[in-house]
Design a protein around this motif. Structure first.
Motif, PDB file in Angstrom:
ATOM      1  N   LEU A   1      -6.116   6.160  -0.751  1.00 38.47           N
ATOM      2  CA  LEU A   1      -5.822   4.730  -0.766  1.00 38.47           C
ATOM      3  C   LEU A   1      -7.045   3.933  -1.224  1.00 38.47           C
ATOM      4  O   LEU A   1      -6.934   2.995  -2.012  1.00 38.47           O
ATOM      5  N   ALA A   2      -8.214   4.338  -0.762  1.00 39.71           N
ATOM      6  CA  ALA A   2      -9.448   3.637  -1.130  1.00 39.71           C
ATOM      7  C   ALA A   2      -9.695   3.711  -2.632  1.00 39.71           C
ATOM      8  O   ALA A   2     -10.071   2.717  -3.264  1.00 39.71           O
ATOM      9  N   GLU A   3      -9.467   4.886  -3.206  1.00 36.87           N
ATOM     10  CA  GLU A   3      -9.687   5.060  -4.641  1.00 36.87           C
ATOM     11  C   GLU A   3      -8.678   4.256  -5.451  1.00 36.87           C
ATOM     12  O   GLU A   3      -9.029   3.622  -6.458  1.00 36.87           O
ATOM     13  N   ILE A   4      -7.423   4.274  -5.036  1.00 33.94           N
ATOM     14  CA  ILE A   4      -6.382   3.526  -5.743  1.00 33.94           C
ATOM     15  C   ILE A   4      -6.677   2.025  -5.699  1.00 33.94           C
ATOM     16  O   ILE A   4      -6.566   1.329  -6.712  1.00 33.94           O
ATOM     17  N   GLU A   5      -7.052   1.529  -4.535  1.00 36.61           N
ATOM     18  CA  GLU A   5      -7.350   0.102  -4.402  1.00 36.61           C
ATOM     19  C   GLU A   5      -8.575  -0.271  -5.241  1.00 36.61           C
ATOM     20  O   GLU A   5      -8.643  -1.361  -5.812  1.00 36.61           O
ATOM     21  N   LYS A   6      -9.540   0.630  -5.310  1.00 36.25           N
ATOM     22  CA  LYS A   6     -10.734   0.387  -6.120  1.00 36.25           C
ATOM     23  C   LYS A   6     -10.352   0.242  -7.593  1.00 36.25           C
ATOM     24  O   LYS A   6     -10.842  -0.648  -8.303  1.00 36.25           O
ATOM     25  N   ARG A   7      -9.473   1.111  -8.058  1.00 36.82           N
ATOM     26  CA  ARG A   7      -9.021   1.056  -9.454  1.00 36.82           C
ATOM     27  C   ARG A   7      -8.283  -0.255  -9.727  1.00 36.82           C
ATOM     28  O   ARG A   7      -8.459  -0.864 -10.791  1.00 36.82           O
ATOM     29  N   ILE A   8      -7.445  -0.657  -8.778  1.00 34.28           N
ATOM     30  CA  ILE A   8      -6.681  -1.897  -8.951  1.00 34.28           C
ATOM     31  C   ILE A   8      -7.621  -3.093  -9.030  1.00 34.28           C
ATOM     32  O   ILE A   8      -7.465  -3.971  -9.886  1.00 34.28           O
TER      33      ILE A   8
ATOM     34  N   ARG B   1       0.826  -1.195   0.000  1.00 37.07           N
ATOM     35  CA  ARG B   1       0.000   0.000   0.000  1.00 37.07           C
ATOM     36  C   ARG B   1       0.866   1.253   0.000  1.00 37.07           C
ATOM     37  O   ARG B   1       0.576   2.229  -0.685  1.00 37.07           O
ATOM     38  N   VAL B   2       1.922   1.228   0.798  1.00 42.57           N
ATOM     39  CA  VAL B   2       2.843   2.368   0.859  1.00 42.57           C
ATOM     40  C   VAL B   2       3.459   2.626  -0.515  1.00 42.57           C
ATOM     41  O   VAL B   2       3.518   3.757  -0.994  1.00 42.57           O
ATOM     42  N   GLN B   3       3.912   1.554  -1.164  1.00 48.49           N
ATOM     43  CA  GLN B   3       4.527   1.677  -2.482  1.00 48.49           C
ATOM     44  C   GLN B   3       3.530   2.208  -3.511  1.00 48.49           C
ATOM     45  O   GLN B   3       3.863   3.091  -4.317  1.00 48.49           O
ATOM     46  N   ILE B   4       2.320   1.690  -3.482  1.00 45.20           N
ATOM     47  CA  ILE B   4       1.289   2.124  -4.429  1.00 45.20           C
ATOM     48  C   ILE B   4       0.983   3.606  -4.251  1.00 45.20           C
ATOM     49  O   ILE B   4       0.873   4.358  -5.222  1.00 45.20           O
ATOM     50  N   MET B   5       0.848   4.036  -3.000  1.00 44.69           N
ATOM     51  CA  MET B   5       0.522   5.433  -2.745  1.00 44.69           C
ATOM     52  C   MET B   5       1.677   6.358  -3.123  1.00 44.69           C
ATOM     53  O   MET B   5       1.460   7.471  -3.607  1.00 44.69           O
ATOM     54  N   GLU B   6       2.901   5.913  -2.902  1.00 43.94           N
ATOM     55  CA  GLU B   6       4.066   6.716  -3.299  1.00 43.94           C
ATOM     56  C   GLU B   6       4.104   6.884  -4.817  1.00 43.94           C
ATOM     57  O   GLU B   6       4.383   7.967  -5.335  1.00 43.94           O
ATOM     58  N   GLN B   7       3.824   5.807  -5.528  1.00 42.20           N
ATOM     59  CA  GLN B   7       3.803   5.854  -6.991  1.00 42.20           C
ATOM     60  C   GLN B   7       2.672   6.744  -7.492  1.00 42.20           C
ATOM     61  O   GLN B   7       2.848   7.524  -8.432  1.00 42.20           O
ATOM     62  N   ALA B   8       1.511   6.627  -6.857  1.00 43.62           N
ATOM     63  CA  ALA B   8       0.366   7.437  -7.251  1.00 43.62           C
ATOM     64  C   ALA B   8       0.631   8.915  -6.986  1.00 43.62           C
ATOM     65  O   ALA B   8       0.308   9.775  -7.813  1.00 43.62           O
ATOM     66  N   PHE B   9       1.235   9.210  -5.846  1.00 42.21           N
ATOM     67  CA  PHE B   9       1.568  10.594  -5.498  1.00 42.21           C
ATOM     68  C   PHE B   9       2.543  11.175  -6.510  1.00 42.21           C
ATOM     69  O   PHE B   9       2.350  12.275  -7.032  1.00 42.21           O
ATOM     70  N   SER B  10       3.592  10.428  -6.800  1.00 39.96           N
ATOM     71  CA  SER B  10       4.581  10.877  -7.781  1.00 39.96           C
ATOM     72  C   SER B  10       3.921  11.077  -9.139  1.00 39.96           C
ATOM     73  O   SER B  10       4.210  12.050  -9.852  1.00 39.96           O
ATOM     74  N   GLY B  11       3.012  10.188  -9.488  1.00 45.12           N
ATOM     75  CA  GLY B  11       2.351  10.249 -10.785  1.00 45.12           C
ATOM     76  C   GLY B  11       1.507  11.492 -10.969  1.00 45.12           C
ATOM     77  O   GLY B  11       1.577  12.149 -12.006  1.00 45.12           O
ATOM     78  N   VAL B  12       0.696  11.852  -9.957  1.00 48.11           N
ATOM     79  CA  VAL B  12      -0.187  13.008 -10.114  1.00 48.11           C
ATOM     80  C   VAL B  12       0.607  14.313 -10.127  1.00 48.11           C
ATOM     81  O   VAL B  12       0.217  15.285 -10.799  1.00 48.11           O
ATOM     82  N   VAL B  13       1.706  14.362  -9.391  1.00 47.25           N
ATOM     83  CA  VAL B  13       2.566  15.549  -9.424  1.00 47.25           C
ATOM     84  C   VAL B  13       3.206  15.693 -10.808  1.00 47.25           C
ATOM     85  O   VAL B  13       3.253  16.784 -11.389  1.00 47.25           O
ATOM     86  N   GLN B  14       3.676  14.591 -11.347  1.00 49.89           N
ATOM     87  CA  GLN B  14       4.292  14.599 -12.671  1.00 49.89           C
ATOM     88  C   GLN B  14       3.276  14.940 -13.759  1.00 49.89           C
ATOM     89  O   GLN B  14       3.615  15.603 -14.747  1.00 49.89           O
ATOM     90  N   GLN B  15       2.039  14.523 -13.591  1.00 49.53           N
ATOM     91  CA  GLN B  15       0.996  14.864 -14.553  1.00 49.53           C
ATOM     92  C   GLN B  15       0.769  16.366 -14.579  1.00 49.53           C
ATOM     93  O   GLN B  15       0.584  16.958 -15.650  1.00 49.53           O
ATOM     94  N   ALA B  16       0.760  16.972 -13.410  1.00 52.63           N
ATOM     95  CA  ALA B  16       0.580  18.426 -13.327  1.00 52.63           C
ATOM     96  C   ALA B  16       1.751  19.150 -14.003  1.00 52.63           C
ATOM     97  O   ALA B  16       1.560  20.130 -14.733  1.00 52.63           O
ATOM     98  N   GLN B  17       2.957  18.665 -13.774  1.00 51.86           N
ATOM     99  CA  GLN B  17       4.136  19.265 -14.402  1.00 51.86           C
ATOM    100  C   GLN B  17       4.100  19.079 -15.913  1.00 51.86           C
ATOM    101  O   GLN B  17       4.457  19.990 -16.674  1.00 51.86           O
ATOM    102  N   ALA B  18       3.660  17.917 -16.343  1.00 54.05           N
ATOM    103  CA  ALA B  18       3.604  17.619 -17.768  1.00 54.05           C
ATOM    104  C   ALA B  18       2.631  18.541 -18.492  1.00 54.05           C
ATOM    105  O   ALA B  18       2.849  18.910 -19.647  1.00 54.05           O
ATOM    106  N   LYS B  19       1.551  18.915 -17.819  1.00 48.43           N
ATOM    107  CA  LYS B  19       0.565  19.809 -18.438  1.00 48.43           C
ATOM    108  C   LYS B  19       1.195  21.147 -18.788  1.00 48.43           C
ATOM    109  O   LYS B  19       0.882  21.747 -19.826  1.00 48.43           O
ATOM    110  N   ILE B  20       2.085  21.619 -17.931  1.00 48.25           N
ATOM    111  CA  ILE B  20       2.765  22.892 -18.191  1.00 48.25           C
ATOM    112  C   ILE B  20       3.615  22.782 -19.451  1.00 48.25           C
ATOM    113  O   ILE B  20       3.627  23.690 -20.293  1.00 48.25           O
ATOM    114  N   LEU B  21       4.319  21.672 -19.603  1.00 48.04           N
ATOM    115  CA  LEU B  21       5.154  21.477 -20.789  1.00 48.04           C
ATOM    116  C   LEU B  21       4.306  21.368 -22.051  1.00 48.04           C
ATOM    117  O   LEU B  21       4.672  21.889 -23.104  1.00 48.04           O
TER     118      LEU B  21
END
Length: 209
Positions: A192-199, A116-136
């Motif tokens: 966490l609930a939303e991520i697990e639901k998607r999985i 769960r910790v790993q999944i949430m870390e990946q999800a957190f990194s992903g949404v931040v990177q998505q926001a940065q990517a939008k700027i580019l």
């Protein structure tokens, strides 16, 4: 999960490939016409760090990180209480129930929670990177306009250049135009609930195929 996340490195690579391709053909045309290639430089890292939209990301990220950590701490606390309860009441359980409960708690503590910790870390990194990517992504039309206006034949990222004359760097010009176009960017909320639901939905879909 990973396939759905657009990473900043991936976006940079795609942009670099696109720019490289354009530069190649523009330079070839310039050589055929007898023109000297005009080279411009842009620092895409600065576009994220210094633009108005980019500056809205860190605060959102910090709040989201705190929320994620709080949720994970809640999960850890819940598991700890269940383990303590088991230790107190294990002697009252039948061998079958005790073994099953112990196995379940062991799996959850050694694999479930860390996963769960790993999944949430990946999800957190992903949404931040998505926001940065939008700027580019939003900066691409601006870059094209500047290249066309200056008659440039090659556009390079600052990270790929050892030295360039200051007048060739269009980063601040891009940021100025970008600020008029995009003043903020949203960092998507995750739980966490939303991520697990998607999985679970993805796993269910894969099993039904």
């Amino acid at each position: 999960m990973r396939k759905q996340i657009i990473t900043i490195s991936g976006c940079l690579a795609l942009m670099a490939a696109g720019l490289a391709g354009s530069a190649f053909f523009s330079q070839a045309e310039a050589q055929r016409d007898g023109r000297t290639p005009v080279i411009l430089i842009v620092d895409r890292a600065q576009l994220i760090a210094q633009s108005k939209a980019g500056k809205t990301i860190p605060e959102q990220a910090e709040k989201l990180k705190a929320s994620v950590e709080q949720e994970l701490e809640g999960e850890a606390g819940k598991l700890k209480k269940e383990i303590e309860s088991f230790q107190k009441n294990a002697s009252l359980m039948s061998d079958e129930v005790r073994q099953k409960t112990e196995q379940d708690l062991t799996v959850r503590s050694q694999y479930g929670l860390p996963q769960r910790v790993q999944i949430m870390e990946q999800a957190f990194s992903g949404v931040v990177q998505q926001a940065q990517a939008k700027i580019l992504v939003e900066s691409q039309p601006i870059l094209k306009d500047i290249v066309d206006k200056r008659g440039a034949t090659i556009l390079l990222d600052r990270s790929a250049v050892m030295y360039a004359a200051p007048e060739t760097d269009v980063t601040q010009e891009v940021i100025s135009a970008l600020d008029k176009k995009l003043s903020s960017v949203e960092v998507q909320k995750i739980s966490l609930a939303e991520i697990e639901k998607r999985i679970q939905e993805a796993q269910s879909k894969a099993q039904n195929q």
